[in-house]
Write an enzyme that holds these catalytic residues in place. Structure first.
Site: not given
Length: 333
Positions: A121, A260, A290
Site C-alpha cells: 500500500c 492512503h 482499499n
C-alpha cells in the site's frame, strides 16, 4: 541517518493525472449475503460502502492502460513522449515479465524504461519518489508513475476480515522537470517486522503455486487488523511530521492531506495525531475501499477540482512489510 534536503535545481512536477475504476460494484449488501456482516457494521468499522471489482479475464495492466488513456484524453500529452513507466503494484499480471512491460506493449510504445515496484500500500509513494529522482537527475523528462492493483484476485470472499476492505483500481501521474515547483521531499521507510501481520504468502518462491494445492489459504491476503491499525496510525503520523519538520514546514502550511485509503478510522486518527483540520483531508474510501497502490492517485484524481495551483499537498501511506512514508509537493495543475 536522515539528511535535510537542500535546494533543488530541478523539481519533478506533476503535470497531468488520470484514473480508472472498474464498473462492477461489490456492495456491503453483496457481502452480507456470503458472510456474517451488514452494512452498518462495515461502515462503522471502515467507512466503506462499496468497492469496484475488475472482471475475470482482465488484469492490473488493463486498468493501468485505462488510467493512462484517461490522462492522455484530458491533458496535452502524447504517449510517444513517455521516457519511463514505473508501476507500483502488489498484483502484477504475472510473476514475469514486469507489468510495466505489458503496459508498454498495450500502449504500443518501444524503447521505454519500464519496471515494477512492490511496496504494497506504500507502493505509489515509493514509485513517485523513484520517478522524481529520475526527473531530478535530468536523464528523463517524461516519467509516468502508476499505482494499480487487482487485489480482488487475492481476497477470500468468505473472509470477513478482508473482504470488506479491498477493491480494484488504477491511478497515474505524469512527471516533468520544473525549475520552480513539484515534489519537494519524500521520506520512505520499511523494516520487515510486519510481514506476518499483513501478507499474501502463496505464489512466490517460498510457497510456489504447486504448494497452494495443499494449503489453499496461502493464496489469499491475510491481515491482523489490530496490529496493522495501531502501527499504521503511528508510522504515517510520524512520517508526516518528520518530512515537514526537516523542510522547515508545519502542518499549518499544508493545504491538503492525502492519506492512503485503508480505513476511515485510521485516516481520522492520523489527522488528529498530526493536528490537521478535518476538512483538509481528502477521502474517497467510501466508494472504492482499499485499492492498495492506487488509493492516493485515485483520491487526488477525484479531487482535482478542490486542489488549486500552488497548494502544498502532503501524501502518506502505510503497507505490508511494514512499509510506510510521506511526501510533500507543490501542486501546479
Amino acid at each position: 541517518m536522515i539528511k535535510t534536503t537542500t535546494h533543488k535545481n530541478i523539481y519533478a512536477n506533476i503535470t497531468a493525472i488520470g484514473g480508472y475504476v472498474p464498473e462492477h460494484k461489490r456492495t456491503n449488501e453483496d457481502l452480507a449475503k456470503v458472510t456474517d456482516t451488514n452494512d452498518e457494521w462495515i461502515i462503522k468499522r471502515t467507512g466503506i460502502k462499496e468497492r469496484r471489482i475488475l472482471e475475470k479475464g482482465l488484469a492490473t495492466s488493463d486498468m493501468a492502460v485505462r488510467a493512462i488513456e484517461n490522462l492522455i484524453a484530458n491533458y496535452d500529452k502524447k504517449i510517444s513522449d513517455i521516457d519511463a513507466i514505473i508501476v507500483a503494484t502488489s498484483t502484477p499480471d504475472m510473476p514475469m515479465p514486469a507489468t510495466a512491460n505489458i503496459i508498454c506493449e498495450k500502449l504500443g510504445i518501444n524503447h521505454v524504461w519500464g519496471f515494477d515496484v512492490n511496496a504494497a500500500c506504500s507502493g505509489f509513494l515509493y514509485a513517485l519518489d523513484l520517478g522524481a529522482s529520475l526527473v531530478e537527475s535530468q536523464r528523463y523528462k517524461n516519467v509516468v508513475v502508476v499505482g494499480a492493483d487487482k487485489i480482488s484476485a487475492y481476497v477470500n470472499i468468505k473472509d470477513r476480515s478482508t473482504n470488506i476492505l479491498f477493491g480494484d483500481g488504477a491511478g497515474v501521474v505524469w512527471l516533468e522537470p520544473s525549475k520552480e515547483t513539484g515534489v519537494i521531499d519524500a521520506l520512505m521507510q520499511s523494516n520487515g517486522q510486519g510481514k506476518e501481520f499483513l501478507n499474501i504468502e502463496g505464489g512466490g518462491s517460498l510457497y510456489p503455486t504447486t504448494d497452494l494445492e495443499q494449503n489453499d489459504e496461502k493464496r489469499y491476503i491475510k491481515q491482523d487488523g489490530k496490529v496493522v491499525f495501531k502501527q499504521a496510525i503511528q508510522s504515517m503520523s510520524e512520517a508526516c511530521l518528520n518530512v515537514l519538520d526537516r523542510n522547515g514546514l508545519t502542518i499549518d502550511d499544508v493545504n491538503w492531506l492525502v492519506p492512503h485509503q485503508a480505513n476511515k478510522r485510521i485516516i481520522d486518527a492520523v489527522g488528529k495525531q498530526i493536528n490537521i483540520q478535518e476538512d483538509k483531508t481528502l477521502v474517497n474510501i467510501a466508494n472504492y475501499g482499499n485499492t492498495i497502490a492506487a488509493t492516493i492517485p485515485l483520491c487526488i484524481w477525484e479531487n482535482t477540482d478542490k486542489i488549486k495551483k500552488g497548494d502544498l499537498v502532503l501524501l502518506t501511506a502505510f503497507g505490508a512489510g511494514f512499509s510506510w512514508g510521506a511526501s510533500i509537493l507543490r501542486w501546479s495543475i
